[in-house]
Design an enzyme around this catalytic site. Structure first.
Site, PDB file in Angstrom:
ATOM      1  CG  HIS A   1     -31.145   1.020 -21.065  1.00  0.00           C
ATOM      2  ND1 HIS A   1     -30.013   0.643 -21.812  1.00  0.00           N
ATOM      3  CD2 HIS A   1     -31.725   2.243 -21.771  1.00  0.00           C
ATOM      4  CE1 HIS A   1     -30.010   2.010 -22.598  1.00  0.00           C
ATOM      5  NE2 HIS A   1     -30.394   2.657 -22.159  1.00  0.00           N
TER       6      HIS A   1
ATOM      7  CG  ASP B   1     -30.895   4.836 -28.105  1.00  0.00           C
ATOM      8  OD1 ASP B   1     -32.587   4.590 -27.518  1.00  0.00           O
ATOM      9  OD2 ASP B   1     -30.398   5.384 -26.902  1.00  0.00           O
TER      10      ASP B   1
ATOM     11  CG  HIS C   1     -28.416   6.030 -23.936  1.00  0.00           C
ATOM     12  ND1 HIS C   1     -29.955   6.886 -24.307  1.00  0.00           N
ATOM     13  CD2 HIS C   1     -28.598   7.309 -22.693  1.00  0.00           C
ATOM     14  CE1 HIS C   1     -30.297   8.072 -23.487  1.00  0.00           C
ATOM     15  NE2 HIS C   1     -29.594   8.105 -23.306  1.00  0.00           N
TER      16      HIS C   1
ATOM     17  CG  ASP D   1     -31.600   8.217 -27.586  1.00  0.00           C
ATOM     18  OD1 ASP D   1     -31.244   8.206 -28.319  1.00  0.00           O
ATOM     19  OD2 ASP D   1     -31.235   7.660 -26.564  1.00  0.00           O
TER      20      ASP D   1
ATOM     21  CE1 TYR E   1     -36.806   9.199 -23.986  1.00  0.00           C
ATOM     22  CE2 TYR E   1     -34.148   9.410 -24.657  1.00  0.00           C
ATOM     23  CZ  TYR E   1     -35.528   8.782 -23.845  1.00  0.00           C
ATOM     24  OH  TYR E   1     -35.233   7.498 -24.070  1.00  0.00           O
TER      25      TYR E   1
HETATM   26  F1  V1D Z   1     -34.767  13.947 -17.136  1.00  0.00           F
HETATM   27  C1  V1D Z   1     -35.365  12.501 -15.716  1.00  0.00           C
HETATM   28  C2  V1D Z   1     -37.288  13.062 -15.880  1.00  0.00           C
HETATM   29  C3  V1D Z   1     -37.040  12.136 -15.089  1.00  0.00           C
HETATM   30  C4  V1D Z   1     -36.856  11.025 -15.066  1.00  0.00           C
HETATM   31  C5  V1D Z   1     -35.346  10.940 -15.611  1.00  0.00           C
HETATM   32  C6  V1D Z   1     -34.999  11.322 -16.160  1.00  0.00           C
HETATM   33  C7  V1D Z   1     -33.956  11.315 -16.835  1.00  0.00           C
HETATM   34  C8  V1D Z   1     -33.397  11.643 -17.273  1.00  0.00           C
HETATM   35  N1  V1D Z   1     -31.771  10.791 -18.091  1.00  0.00           N
HETATM   36  N2  V1D Z   1     -33.181   9.797 -16.453  1.00  0.00           N
HETATM   37  C9  V1D Z   1     -31.816   9.780 -16.903  1.00  0.00           C
HETATM   38  C10 V1D Z   1     -30.753   8.284 -17.293  1.00  0.00           C
HETATM   39  N3  V1D Z   1     -31.198   8.639 -16.280  1.00  0.00           N
HETATM   40  C11 V1D Z   1     -29.575   8.498 -15.456  1.00  0.00           C
HETATM   41  C12 V1D Z   1     -29.134   8.144 -13.681  1.00  0.00           C
HETATM   42  C13 V1D Z   1     -29.153   9.132 -12.854  1.00  0.00           C
HETATM   43  N4  V1D Z   1     -28.295   8.102 -12.607  1.00  0.00           N
HETATM   44  C14 V1D Z   1     -27.375   8.032 -11.476  1.00  0.00           C
HETATM   45  C15 V1D Z   1     -28.630   7.193 -13.684  1.00  0.00           C
HETATM   46  O1  V1D Z   1     -28.583   9.551 -15.942  1.00  0.00           O
HETATM   47  C16 V1D Z   1     -31.534   7.341 -17.825  1.00  0.00           C
HETATM   48  C17 V1D Z   1     -31.523   7.462 -19.386  1.00  0.00           C
HETATM   49  C18 V1D Z   1     -32.078   6.778 -20.355  1.00  0.00           C
HETATM   50  C19 V1D Z   1     -32.434   6.747 -21.537  1.00  0.00           C
HETATM   51  C20 V1D Z   1     -32.815   5.499 -22.058  1.00  0.00           C
HETATM   52  C21 V1D Z   1     -32.896   5.146 -24.092  1.00  0.00           C
HETATM   53  O2  V1D Z   1     -33.229   6.920 -24.099  1.00  0.00           O
HETATM   54  O3  V1D Z   1     -31.609   4.760 -24.347  1.00  0.00           O
HETATM   55  C22 V1D Z   1     -33.736   4.140 -24.153  1.00  0.00           C
HETATM   56  N5  V1D Z   1     -33.656   3.440 -24.710  1.00  0.00           N
HETATM   57  O4  V1D Z   1     -34.991   2.757 -25.400  1.00  0.00           O
HETATM   58  C23 V1D Z   1     -35.841   2.844 -24.618  1.00  0.00           C
HETATM   59  C24 V1D Z   1     -35.161   4.367 -23.862  1.00  0.00           C
HETATM   60 CA    CA Z   2     -26.160   2.749 -29.216  1.00  0.00          CA
END
Ligand code: V1D
Ligand code: CA
Length: 434
Positions: free
Chosen positions: A158, A193, A195, A282, A321
């Site tokens: 990302h 992934d 995502h 994930d 995760y």
């Molecule tokens: F649950 C959480 C607790 C603490 C901090 C962050 C999170 C969390 C969960 N899901 N953050 C997310 C995703 N962010 C949002 C944001 C809300 N805003 C409007 C956006 O939904 C981010 C998920 C990231 C996934 C990363 C990945 O798995 O794709 C990855 N790939 O390589 C490394 C990571």
């Molecule tokens: Ca993907």
């Protein structure tokens, strides 16, 4: 060499290519920075670099390290990372400390620092280690010293040129692909992934030398909310981005048959000289942030299938995760890369053995499943649309150019291996955004 009566040519790859009908074993390198698992995003943050340490313990527990060459890569340098990232962004990551949030509120916002991408102790070093391992792996591939190079600390798909995103700060994949493009005419990037692989897609959105294919959950809201089918590249890169948007609950058979039915013609049409496979875990069932029902076997099947084309391949990690399942999946996928079958019963003398209770197996049963919202018709439509896109792509000049060009730059010293903008723009015609 004498074949005994009981031996058939099918039985053993060691008899050489004339007798062997099985694919030959590939040379595999494992790029392992032993410190990378020691960084902490924060207690409540789902990203736990420690999962890489657990995966490594399983790999060693099964003795898989004896089947490959294990390297301790050096950290990526500032200049290497600046081949994609903006210098002021790297400079910020290098200087910032967890106490700076209030002083630099505007800068934090500019670089998208916040709950998803917090500033933790050593964030810059962590990124250098992850990127250093992918660059090391890419160098082994470009120098013809390996067939499959693995970096489970990579896959941070990302990260943007001057912005952290989705737990990623430095995009090791983009850095590795940029290095690979100096030697390989075309690179296929595949992302399993859950995502969307938005950072890699964006970096090569105008290029016909990198085809990005991402399978992911998409509903216009699920992070990062991009990756609908109609995002397919612009300018010279039109049709060179492919997106496979999926709904909740997809299972093994649907996913692996869709994967194979899209990836096989993609490889046949695009004829990549190298493949980068992002194996975000994930997409497994029971993932803390995921919504798919994939088993570790099915996830691994995608690796096995991609490997079967015998094309130089960089294999990286990504999201994931539910830590014990991430470790299981990446260990299993390491065994696939080295062509060793491993028993499901985990080796007892492994550190972290207790972590895998109560079953202590590599392939635990998936009992509760998320409701599957992917109809057969929807998946068939996706397959047909993907094949249609490949028809357009097949007539692109980069694909018609089959011959590998001579090395444009010659072999450079490691420190010189950073790419400069002029090289990117004029020689390779690869544009990075921003
Ligand atoms: F649950 C959480 C607790 C603490 C901090 C962050 C999170 C969390 C969960 N899901 N953050 C997310 C995703 N962010 C949002 C944001 C809300 N805003 C409007 C956006 O939904 C981010 C998920 C990231 C996934 C990363 C990945 O798995 O794709 C990855 N790939 O390589 C490394 C990571
Ligand atoms: Ca993907």
């Amino acid at each position: 060499m004498v074949l005994e009566e009981t031996d058939t040519p099918f039985k053993d790859v060691e008899y050489g290519s004339f007798f062997s009908f099985r694919p030959q074993k590939r040379r595999v390198t494992y790029h392992l920075d032993e410190q990378v698992g020691n960084y902490h995003y924060g207690d409540k943050h789902p990203m736990k670099p420690h999962r890489i340490t657990i995966a490594n313990h399983l790999v060693m527990g099964y003795g898989l390290h004896n089947k490959m060459d294990v390297y301790s890569p050096r950290k990526a340098t500032f200049n290497e990372m600046a081949s994609f990232h903006r210098e002021d962004y790297l400079d910020f990551l290098q200087r910032v400390t967890p106490d700076d949030a209030e002083t630099y509120a505007d800068t934090f916002q500019n670089f998208n620092i916040g709950a998803d991408c917090p500033i933790f102790d050593g964030v810059y070093e962590f990124s250098q280690r992850s990127a250093g391992a992918s660059l090391d792996a890419s160098r082994k591939l470009t120098q013809g010293q390996t067939d499959i190079a693995i970096n489970w600390s990579g896959g941070l798909h990302h990260a943007k040129r001057a912005e952290a995103s989705g737990f990623c700060y430095v995009n090791d994949i983009v850095l590795a692909i940029l290095n690979m493009l100096r030697y390989f005419p075309r690179v296929l990037y595949i992302d399993i992934d859950i995502h969307h692989g938005d950072g890699v897609q964006q970096a090569f959105y105008e290029s016909d030398r990198v085809l990005t294919v991402s399978f992911h959950k998409y509903n216009g809201d699920f992070f990062p909310a991009t990756g609908n089918f109609d995002e397919n590249g612009i300018k010279g890169g039109k049709y060179f981005a492919m997106n496979i948007p999926l709904d909740d609950g997809i299972g093994d058979d649907q996913y692996t048959s869709l994967y194979k039915s899209i990836i096989e013609p993609t490889i046949n049409t695009f004829q990549p000289s190298a493949i980068v496979l992002q194996c975000g875990a994930d997409s497994l069932g029971y993932d803390r942030l995921g919504v798919f029902n994939l088993s570790i076997r099915a996830h691994g099947e995608c690796v096995k299938f991609t490997k079967s084309f015998n094309i130089p391949m960089l294999v990286v990690g990504g999201g994931g995760y539910t830590l014990r399942n991430v470790a299981r999946a990446w260990c299993y996928e390491t065994s696939i890369c080295v062509d060793e079958s491993v028993p499901s019963q985990l080796p007892k003398d492994t550190s972290y053995y207790e972590f895998f209770s109560p079953d202590y197996t590599l392939h635990p049963k998936l009992i509760t499943k998320i409701e599957n919202k992917n109809s057969p018709k929807m998946l068939e439509d996706l397959r047909i649309r993907a094949l249609e896109q490949l028809r357009y792509l097949g007539s692109a000049p980069s694909v018609q150019m089959q011959q590998i060009p001579p090395d444009l730059t010659g072999h450079l010293d490691e420190e010189d291996e950073c790419l400069n903008d002029e090289f990117l723009d004029k020689v390779l015609d690869v544009r990075v955004n921003g």
